[in-house]
Motif scaffolding. Structure first.
Motif, PDB file in Angstrom:
ATOM      1  N   ALA A  48      47.597  27.083  37.750  1.00  0.00           N
ATOM      2  CA  ALA A  48      48.341  27.341  38.991  1.00  0.00           C
ATOM      3  C   ALA A  48      49.673  28.026  38.697  1.00  0.00           C
ATOM      4  O   ALA A  48      50.094  28.927  39.437  1.00  0.00           O
ATOM      5  N   ASN A  49      50.324  27.636  37.614  1.00  0.00           N
ATOM      6  CA  ASN A  49      51.603  28.254  37.250  1.00  0.00           C
ATOM      7  C   ASN A  49      51.406  29.678  36.736  1.00  0.00           C
ATOM      8  O   ASN A  49      52.275  30.535  36.924  1.00  0.00           O
ATOM      9  N   LEU A  50      50.281  29.952  36.083  1.00  0.00           N
ATOM     10  CA  LEU A  50      49.969  31.311  35.657  1.00  0.00           C
ATOM     11  C   LEU A  50      49.804  32.223  36.872  1.00  0.00           C
ATOM     12  O   LEU A  50      50.321  33.340  36.906  1.00  0.00           O
ATOM     13  N   ILE A  51      49.086  31.727  37.870  1.00  0.00           N
ATOM     14  CA  ILE A  51      48.887  32.497  39.105  1.00  0.00           C
ATOM     15  C   ILE A  51      50.228  32.760  39.779  1.00  0.00           C
ATOM     16  O   ILE A  51      50.518  33.880  40.208  1.00  0.00           O
ATOM     17  N   THR A  52      51.076  31.738  39.849  1.00  0.00           N
ATOM     18  CA  THR A  52      52.406  31.898  40.450  1.00  0.00           C
ATOM     19  C   THR A  52      53.212  32.940  39.695  1.00  0.00           C
ATOM     20  O   THR A  52      53.876  33.781  40.309  1.00  0.00           O
ATOM     21  N   TRP A  53      53.173  32.891  38.363  1.00  0.00           N
ATOM     22  CA  TRP A  53      53.927  33.857  37.553  1.00  0.00           C
ATOM     23  C   TRP A  53      53.454  35.272  37.831  1.00  0.00           C
ATOM     24  O   TRP A  53      54.262  36.186  38.006  1.00  0.00           O
ATOM     25  N   LEU A  54      52.132  35.468  37.878  1.00  0.00           N
ATOM     26  CA  LEU A  54      51.585  36.799  38.141  1.00  0.00           C
ATOM     27  C   LEU A  54      51.990  37.291  39.534  1.00  0.00           C
ATOM     28  O   LEU A  54      52.407  38.442  39.697  1.00  0.00           O
ATOM     29  N   GLU A  55      51.883  36.431  40.525  1.00  0.00           N
ATOM     30  CA  GLU A  55      52.254  36.823  41.895  1.00  0.00           C
ATOM     31  C   GLU A  55      53.732  37.161  41.988  1.00  0.00           C
ATOM     32  O   GLU A  55      54.126  38.115  42.655  1.00  0.00           O
ATOM     33  N   ARG A  56      54.569  36.371  41.323  1.00  0.00           N
ATOM     34  CA  ARG A  56      56.020  36.611  41.354  1.00  0.00           C
ATOM     35  C   ARG A  56      56.374  37.954  40.713  1.00  0.00           C
ATOM     36  O   ARG A  56      57.350  38.591  41.076  1.00  0.00           O
ATOM     37  N   HIS A  57      55.556  38.401  39.777  1.00  0.00           N
ATOM     38  CA  HIS A  57      55.796  39.682  39.115  1.00  0.00           C
ATOM     39  C   HIS A  57      55.002  40.827  39.748  1.00  0.00           C
ATOM     40  O   HIS A  57      54.943  41.925  39.206  1.00  0.00           O
ATOM     41  N   GLY A  58      54.368  40.557  40.900  1.00  0.00           N
ATOM     42  CA  GLY A  58      53.655  41.598  41.622  1.00  0.00           C
ATOM     43  C   GLY A  58      52.392  42.075  40.948  1.00  0.00           C
ATOM     44  O   GLY A  58      51.972  43.227  41.129  1.00  0.00           O
ATOM     45  N   ILE A  59      51.754  41.203  40.195  1.00  0.00           N
ATOM     46  CA  ILE A  59      50.538  41.562  39.466  1.00  0.00           C
ATOM     47  C   ILE A  59      49.348  40.939  40.202  1.00  0.00           C
ATOM     48  O   ILE A  59      49.344  39.736  40.460  1.00  0.00           O
ATOM     49  N   PRO A  60      48.352  41.754  40.572  1.00  0.00           N
ATOM     50  CA  PRO A  60      47.210  41.211  41.323  1.00  0.00           C
ATOM     51  C   PRO A  60      46.431  40.178  40.509  1.00  0.00           C
ATOM     52  O   PRO A  60      46.258  40.317  39.300  1.00  0.00           O
ATOM     53  N   VAL A  61      45.973  39.152  41.202  1.00  0.00           N
ATOM     54  CA  VAL A  61      45.195  38.080  40.572  1.00  0.00           C
ATOM     55  C   VAL A  61      43.741  38.240  40.999  1.00  0.00           C
ATOM     56  O   VAL A  61      43.438  38.230  42.193  1.00  0.00           O
ATOM     57  N   PRO A  62      42.809  38.405  40.039  1.00  0.00           N
ATOM     58  CA  PRO A  62      41.394  38.552  40.403  1.00  0.00           C
ATOM     59  C   PRO A  62      40.820  37.247  40.956  1.00  0.00           C
ATOM     60  O   PRO A  62      41.392  36.176  40.763  1.00  0.00           O
ATOM     61  N   ASP A  63      39.707  37.355  41.641  1.00  0.00           N
ATOM     62  CA  ASP A  63      39.041  36.164  42.179  1.00  0.00           C
ATOM     63  C   ASP A  63      38.360  35.385  41.057  1.00  0.00           C
ATOM     64  O   ASP A  63      37.688  35.974  40.204  1.00  0.00           O
ATOM     65  N   GLY A  64      38.522  34.077  41.075  1.00  0.00           N
ATOM     66  CA  GLY A  64      37.851  33.187  40.134  1.00  0.00           C
ATOM     67  C   GLY A  64      38.173  33.385  38.668  1.00  0.00           C
ATOM     68  O   GLY A  64      37.283  33.259  37.824  1.00  0.00           O
ATOM     69  N   PRO A  65      39.438  33.652  38.299  1.00  0.00           N
ATOM     70  CA  PRO A  65      39.734  33.858  36.876  1.00  0.00           C
ATOM     71  C   PRO A  65      39.827  32.528  36.128  1.00  0.00           C
ATOM     72  O   PRO A  65      40.109  31.493  36.710  1.00  0.00           O
ATOM     73  N   THR A  66      39.596  32.602  34.840  1.00  0.00           N
ATOM     74  CA  THR A  66      39.783  31.422  34.003  1.00  0.00           C
ATOM     75  C   THR A  66      41.236  31.406  33.513  1.00  0.00           C
ATOM     76  O   THR A  66      41.939  32.420  33.585  1.00  0.00           O
ATOM     77  N   GLN A  67      41.651  30.275  33.007  1.00  0.00           N
ATOM     78  CA  GLN A  67      43.024  30.146  32.502  1.00  0.00           C
ATOM     79  C   GLN A  67      43.283  31.129  31.361  1.00  0.00           C
ATOM     80  O   GLN A  67      44.295  31.810  31.350  1.00  0.00           O
ATOM     81  N   PRO A  68      42.365  31.285  30.376  1.00  0.00           N
ATOM     82  CA  PRO A  68      42.602  32.263  29.308  1.00  0.00           C
ATOM     83  C   PRO A  68      42.701  33.699  29.825  1.00  0.00           C
ATOM     84  O   PRO A  68      43.495  34.493  29.326  1.00  0.00           O
TER      85      PRO A  68
END
Length: 142
Positions: free
Chosen positions: A49-69
């Motif tokens: 969840a924190n990885l997703i937040t970091w990516l969103e905060r930096h304006g980087i798109p998050v793919p659907d259903g990604p794994t933590q790695p």
């Protein structure tokens, strides 16, 4: 020594009286290289969840259903340029920081002074009582 303690001395004592612009040479002590929060990249211990937040905060798109790695790799690929707190603070005062290469104390003037001081004290000291050591240190200041 901590980063907060280290930066207190230059900001209260050195930088206010240092002529502008000056260059400060810093070695690679951990308290000289505190990363800013902006450039700090998540690690393997960071939760998904924190990885997703970091990516969103930096304006980087998050793919659907990604794994933590997968998210971690995406974070590392998009890590901002490294910035150090000390460099930024010293830069705000109109000065520049030059970092000495690791494991080269011969390039650090402070290390050279300490080596001379230790050599003087050790070569002229016959006993090690505290009063004698203080006297030798005072004599070396000359």
């Amino acid at each position: 020594m901590t980063g907060k303690l280290f930066i207190r001395w230059p900001t209260t004592q050195l930088l206010p009286v240092l002529p502008e612009p000056s260059v400060l040479a810093l070695d690679n002590a951990p308290y000289h290289t505190q990363l800013t929060d902006v450039c700090r990249c998540p690690t393997m211990a960071t939760k998904k969840a924190n990885l997703i937040t970091w990516l969103e905060r930096h304006g980087i798109p998050v793919p659907d259903g990604p794994t933590q790695p997968e998210l971690l790799v995406r974070c590392q690929q998009n890590q901002p340029k490294l910035q150090y707190t000390e460099d930024n603070i010293i830069g705000e005062w109109g000065h520049e920081v030059v970092c000495l290469p690791p494991a080269h104390p011969e390039l650090n003037a402070t290390e050279q002074v300490w080596a001379c001081m230790k050599h003087h004290v050790c070569s002229s000291l016959h006993r090690f009582p505290w009063a004698d050591l203080q006297a030798r240190l005072e004599a070396a200041k000359l």
